[in-house]
Design an enzyme around this catalytic site. Structure first.
Site, PDB file in Angstrom:
ATOM      1  N   GLU A 130      37.722  29.739  40.768  1.00 21.60           N
ATOM      2  CA  GLU A 130      37.833  28.353  41.251  1.00 21.60           C
ATOM      3  C   GLU A 130      36.842  27.414  40.564  1.00 21.60           C
ATOM      4  O   GLU A 130      36.981  26.198  40.651  1.00 21.60           O
ATOM      5  CB  GLU A 130      37.667  28.306  42.777  1.00 21.60           C
ATOM      6  CG  GLU A 130      36.260  28.464  43.289  1.00 21.60           C
ATOM      7  CD  GLU A 130      35.689  29.882  43.314  1.00 21.60           C
ATOM      8  OE1 GLU A 130      34.578  30.028  43.840  1.00 21.60           O
ATOM      9  OE2 GLU A 130      36.330  30.825  42.806  1.00 21.60           O
ATOM     10  N   HIS A 161      33.857  33.505  39.504  1.00 21.49           N
ATOM     11  CA  HIS A 161      34.492  32.512  40.377  1.00 21.49           C
ATOM     12  C   HIS A 161      35.611  31.794  39.623  1.00 21.49           C
ATOM     13  O   HIS A 161      35.350  30.840  38.890  1.00 21.49           O
ATOM     14  CB  HIS A 161      33.453  31.498  40.857  1.00 21.49           C
ATOM     15  CG  HIS A 161      32.525  32.059  41.871  1.00 21.49           C
ATOM     16  ND1 HIS A 161      32.776  32.010  43.212  1.00 21.49           N
ATOM     17  CD2 HIS A 161      31.358  32.718  41.721  1.00 21.49           C
ATOM     18  CE1 HIS A 161      31.794  32.598  43.862  1.00 21.49           C
ATOM     19  NE2 HIS A 161      30.913  33.047  42.970  1.00 21.49           N
ATOM     20  N   CYS A 177      34.054  37.466  43.990  1.00 19.07           N
ATOM     21  CA  CYS A 177      32.606  37.615  44.076  1.00 19.07           C
ATOM     22  C   CYS A 177      32.230  38.465  45.297  1.00 19.07           C
ATOM     23  O   CYS A 177      32.457  39.669  45.279  1.00 19.07           O
ATOM     24  CB  CYS A 177      31.915  36.255  44.068  1.00 19.07           C
ATOM     25  SG  CYS A 177      30.158  36.359  43.652  1.00 19.07           S
TER      26      CYS A 177
END
Length: 155
Positions: free
Chosen positions: A133, A131, A34
């Site tokens: 994660e 993202h 990002c």
């Protein structure tokens, strides 16, 4: 891995503390997530300051509704080791800035009818607008693919 949540001005200040030349000459695989992906570019409309300049383009405000864009989107692109097995998977995005498709894009994503660059690669530098994660199993697989790249497991 350079994660990213925040503002381009803070990122530029971080790079100004001696990190810019170190990272510009980094030889191992590098992954920007990002805002970390935005670090790979020369500059951003979000604020003054400089990124790493690996890509010469300028990060721009995305004209999508709603803004910021937050949600799950699919990737369209070419096969690469980083995205191996992930072209039909959804990833979580949270951003207001980015850029349109460009040379070096591994994938693009369509948001509100607008195609954006969702992942890039140049030399050993990789970036993803989403993202991993926060993207469940698909995100885990992407990070695993990057781990394999960085440990030469894929060579």
């Amino acid at each position: 891995i350079l994660p990213g949540v925040g503002h381009f001005s803070a990122l530029s200040e971080f790079l100004d503390q001696g990190w810019r030349p170190f990272l510009q000459h980094y030889k191992r695989p590098f992954l920007g997530i990002c805002l970390g992906m935005h670090s790979l570019f020369k500059e951003s409309e979000e604020s003054s300051g400089n990124g790493l300049g690996i890509f010469k383009e300028r990060i721009r405000f995305l004209n999508v509704t709603p803004s910021p864009h937050m949600g799950w989107n699919n990737l369209e692109g070419k096969d690469s080791y980083l995205l191996k097995g992930l072209m039909n998977e959804d990833f979580y995005f949270a951003h207001s800035y980015g850029l349109g498709p460009l040379n070096g894009a591994l994938s693009v994503t369509t948001i509100d009818g607008v195609k954006i660059c969702s992942s890039i690669k140049r030399d050993n530098f990789y970036g993803v607008q989403f993202h991993p994660e926060k993207s469940g199993e698909a995100g885990y697989q992407l990070l695993r693919n990057f781990y394999d790249l960085s440990s030469d497991r894929c060579l």
